[in-house]
Design a protein around this motif. Structure first.
Motif, short mmCIF file in Angstrom:
data_model
loop_
_atom_site.label_atom_id
_atom_site.label_comp_id
_atom_site.label_asym_id
_atom_site.label_seq_id
_atom_site.Cartn_x
_atom_site.Cartn_y
_atom_site.Cartn_z
N ILE A 102 7.33 -9.02 -3.49
CA ILE A 102 8.07 -7.85 -3.00
C ILE A 102 7.07 -6.78 -2.56
O ILE A 102 6.12 -6.47 -3.28
N ASP A 103 7.30 -6.24 -1.37
CA ASP A 103 6.41 -5.22 -0.81
C ASP A 103 6.75 -3.87 -1.45
O ASP A 103 7.83 -3.32 -1.24
N LEU A 104 5.81 -3.33 -2.23
CA LEU A 104 6.07 -2.05 -2.91
C LEU A 104 5.54 -0.85 -2.11
O LEU A 104 5.60 0.29 -2.58
N GLY A 105 5.00 -1.10 -0.92
CA GLY A 105 4.42 -0.01 -0.16
C GLY A 105 3.05 0.35 -0.68
O GLY A 105 2.63 -0.12 -1.75
N MET A 106 2.33 1.18 0.05
CA MET A 106 0.97 1.62 -0.29
C MET A 106 0.08 0.41 -0.61
O MET A 106 -0.80 0.50 -1.48
N GLY A 107 0.33 -0.71 0.07
CA GLY A 107 -0.52 -1.89 -0.08
C GLY A 107 -0.34 -2.67 -1.38
O GLY A 107 -1.17 -3.51 -1.72
N LYS A 108 0.73 -2.38 -2.12
CA LYS A 108 0.94 -3.09 -3.39
C LYS A 108 2.08 -4.11 -3.24
O LYS A 108 3.03 -3.87 -2.52
#
Lengths: 417, 259, 163
Positions: free
Chosen positions: B107-113
């Motif tokens: 799952i893409d958590l944003g801010m590259g995480k």
């Protein structure tokens, strides 16, 4: 690149089209209209309610309000994606939109301030026009001023006692009409945000009232600051030996007038500040107490993500410290300057926390957006919607004020009433 | 001249300034009534979330069909992924609006995480396509200061690219986040049910591209329309009904976690 | 002149008249209140037909493709991939392509990438979604360095279609 993408960082679940579309210029917009409304209310306190202590700052505040008036729509225009189409707002206004009222309310308000100024300075215009008319071999500047002043008389040269009496009446009426219009001008700026039902932070009927109160606070603060600066310059000129206005006694006199005016105005500032803070806290407490669906995300924004800018900068530095500064006995000019600067900073942070804070969370209530103010401009967009654009908007009224005082002198006028 | 006259004239002046011709036009209810003739078409959309597999072919087709720059991180339609774990947590994402589908189980958590979720921990997981709801009471239209966005007689909300000033108020006003600025025209942009296609008797690009029949479009005023039949006779849900916008995109298989 | 008090009012009225005159020339004639009333129907009528006509249709649909490639469409129709539109992989068949004589016709850009297949065939164990019923792979373990089309024929996706 999409508008907004450059300064937005997304965290967790944010839908693809969400960015911080309303950036620093939309922070500047309510800030500037707030200053306009506040300055006008301050001047009206004297003209309408006859609060004699504010006589000295009233004329000053009116001219300054006029200068601010021209700067108020600039941030909106700078933020538009099609600035040249801004005129559509006047051409096909859609009154179901709070922004559509802008053109109309703003023009109405501008007309009232301009008319009031005209009545206030009519005698001066006529005198100057007649003086310059008689003068032989005018240089270019004098010819220009002659034309300006003659145009400004609007063809009426009657400055008899009777006519002046009418002027005074007109000023009083206009100032009285102006107060609700000024409040409306700014109240609906609050309405622009408060009526956005899609935004959980903005949507509250308190928003217009909060905006008006903080507007009056910031307007009074700015007028005090500019008043102090102008008086200091006069004091400086008065004690300069080679200056034609040199007189040590005059200097003391200016100083005592200045301190009196500041003390008096500071009381009104405090009064409105208490109102503004109470309303803001009421809003916060109410949200926490009712804790509707949006509260989880709002709480995390208010108490975690934006803690510093809300509780440290806005409430702490911007409200609490100046509050104490003004309440301590033995007011000095220096302390007043620190106080009003902090108050203005506090109001600016309040605008920031509303505009940017309202976009700090996603419509999903499960994600966040972080705003990074563009500082070094590298294209047109980062210039106009970056630090420099905001600064330009802030400096503009001061420059305008300088030029306006050439035509509307604020000191050394013979009192007409 | 006395004070009363002065006040009267000032009031007239203020009224004169505040009432442009536009306002006079709205004050004629007879004309508005005459114009309110019922149109025989009202476009509505049906999404079956059970059928959606998150391939994102709809997003790809939409971007190409409607000339939204392919690399720009905005889109008229997108697909969201919801993963609910057994410990009660919600993980959701929509990387690039699912233009390339969901190419990773993370799952893409944003801010590259990114979050890895073990398949044993998943309680339920599904995909939800999103697009403009063409609301019956569109808040975006209500807030447009210049009349650049409006509702066409058949219910579709359109944007006049020659008149939009780009203030972004409509983007703020939309509770569904479907609006954005077009990277090329710099005007407000949104899904319009492929207005150029539906008026030629074609399906929208996303409906045509969907291999699983998760998306359907129809005319809700036509009793024989298969989509209208499902919407009117089966249990369907709408998004964010609390805003009173009356969305015209109906969902089969909504979950309370869908935002 | 006794009534100098009205001078600013005249100036304001003058300005309003100027704005109204500009408005007459600036605002398109078909701008006004339409079907849905002032609240939702305040717009320039010409824009509706502009939207209908100004955007070109790009995706033509499978029927259009089978006009010339009936054989291809028939083979694929016997497979699970029958549900996929030709243009999803072959790219939109713009009018421009049909308008060209066959020897000058520009080639469609076919998407043969792994990513295109993974849209559906990346294994996602989502128990409550249709995705769980699609045969999928773990792209990191299943021949990670080569394109799917090296072995699989997308027009004959079953194992018998393996090259």
């Amino acid at each position: 690149m999409v508008h907004g993408e450059l300064w937005t960082l997304k965290e967790l679940f944010v839908t693809p089209n969400e960015y911080i579309y309303w950036s620093v210029q939309i922070v500047m917009y309510p800030f500037m209209t707030g200053l306009v409304a506040g300055a006008f209310v301050l001047s009206s306190l004297y003209h309408v309610f006859g609060i004699k202590e504010l006589k000295d700052i009233a004329r000053f505040a009116l001219v300054f309000s006029f200068a601010l008036l021209f700067a108020a729509p600039v941030p909106i225009i700078l933020h538009l994606q099609h600035p040249f189409r801004g005129i559509n707002n006047l051409m096909t206004p859609h009154f179901t939109s709070a922004i559509a009222a802008f053109g109309i309310v703003f023009s109405t308000y501008g007309a009232i301030v301009a008319s009031e100024l005209w009545f206030l300075y009519r005698k001066h215009f006529v005198e100057q026009s007649q003086f310059l008319k008689k003068k032989q071999d005018k240089d270019f500047g004098e010819k220009l001023f002659y034309l300006i002043y003659t145009a400004l008389t609007l063809g009426s040269f009657d400055i008899s006692k009777e006519a002046q009496h009418k002027d005074e009446k007109a000023i009083k009426i206009l100032a009285a009409i102006g107060i609700p219009v000024a409040c409306f001008l700014h109240g609906y700026a609050g309405f622009i945000f408060g009526s956005v039902k899609a935004n959980a932070l903005w949507m509250t009927p308190l928003m217009p009232v909060i905006f008006i109160m903080s507007a009056v606070v910031s307007g009074i603060a700015l007028c005090m600051l500019t008043y102090i600066v102008t008086m200091e310059i006069r004091k400086f000129l008065a004690c300069k030996k080679q200056s034609p206005t040199y007189s040590p006694e005059c200097r003391e006199e200016i100083k005592s007038v200045e301190v009196n005016v500041i003390k008096m105005t500071a009381k009104y500032l405090l009064f409105f500040l208490i109102f503004a803070i109470s309303l803001e806290l009421l809003d916060l407490i109410f949200r926490g107490y009712t804790a509707t669906k949006s509260w989880d995300v709002l709480r995390s924004v208010i108490y975690e993500k934006d803690f510093n800018s809300i509780f440290v900068f806005q409430y702490g530095i911007g409200n609490l410290i100046p509050f104490i500064l003004f309440l301590l006995p033995g007011m000095t000019i220096r302390r007043a300057v620190v106080g009003v600067v902090l108050v203005m900073f506090g109001v600016f942070m309040m605008r920031w926390n509303v505009v940017i804070g309202g976009q700090a969370f996603s419509l999903t209530f499960a994600g966040y957006m972080h705003y990074h103010l563009p500082i070094i401009p590298h294209d047109w967009e980062t210039l106009k919607e970056g630090l420099f654009g905001a600064l330009a908007v802030f400096i503009m009224p001061f420059v305008l004020f300088f030029f306006l005082t050439k035509i509307f002198p604020i000191f050394g006028l013979k009192e007409s009433h | 001249m006395n004070r009363r006259e002065f006040l009267k004239n000032t009031a007239k002046a203020v009224a004169g300034v505040t009432v442009p011709l536009a306002a006079i036009e709205i004050l004629s209810p007879a004309r508005v009534q005459a114009l309110k003739a019922d149109s025989s078409v009202r476009w509505a959309f049906l999404v079956d979330t059970y059928k959606c597999v998150g391939c994102g072919l709809c997003v790809k087709a939409c971007k190409n069909e409607n000339e939204i720059p392919y690399e720009a991180n905005v889109t008229r339609t997108w697909v969201e992924r919801y993963v609910l774990t057994k410990d009660g947590k919600l993980y959701a994402d929509s990387p690039k609006g699912a233009r390339d589908g969901f190419t990773s189980a993370k799952i893409d958590l944003g801010m590259g995480k990114f979050q890895d979720i073990r398949k044993e921990d998943i309680k339920k997981a599904f995909f939800v396509p999103k697009l403009c709801n063409q609301c019956e009471n569109p808040p975006c239209v209500q807030v447009c200061p210049v009349g650049a966005t409006y509702q066409a007689p058949d219910g579709v909300v359109l944007v006049d690219r020659t008149w939009c000033i780009g203030c972004g108020y409509c983007i703020m006003g939309c509770p569904y986040g479907v609006r954005f600025f077009h990277p090329k025209y710099h005007t407000a942009e949104k899904c319009n049910f492929c207005y150029h296609r539906i008026n030629k008797g074609l399906k929208t690009a996303c409906v045509q591209a969907c291999p699983f029949g998760a998306r359907q479009i129809g005319n809700i005023k036509d009793p024989n329309d298969p989509v209208a039949k499902i919407i009117t006779t089966e249990r369907v849900g709408i998004l964010k009904s609390e805003f009173g916008t009356k969305p015209q995109v109906f969902y089969i298989g909504l979950d309370e976690e869908v935002r | 002149m006794k009534n100098h008090v009205f001078r600013p009012l005249f100036a304001v009225i003058g300005l309003v008249v100027i704005v109204l005159v500009i408005r007459v020339f600036y605002v398109p004639k078909d701008f006004g209140v339409h079907e849905r009333g002032y609240m939702y129907g305040w717009y320039r009528e010409g824009n509706v037909s502009e939207w209908k006509t100004s955007v070109k249709v790009k995706y033509q649909g499978k029927e259009y493709c089978s006009g010339c490639h009936a054989d291809k469409v028939q083979t694929i129709d016997k497979t699970p991939h029958a549900i996929i539109q030709c243009e999803n992989c072959h790219g939109p068949a713009n009018d421009a392509i049909a308008d060209h004589p066959s020897e000058q016709r520009p080639k469609l850009t076919i998407d043969r990438t792994r990513a295109q297949c993974l849209r559906c065939h990346l294994k996602l164990v989502y128990p409550t979604s249709g995705r769980a019923n699609i045969r999928g792979i773990d792209p990191e373990k299943h021949n990670p360095d080569i394109e799917c089309v090296m072995c699989h024929n997308p027009h004959k996706p079953g194992l018998e279609g393996l090259k």
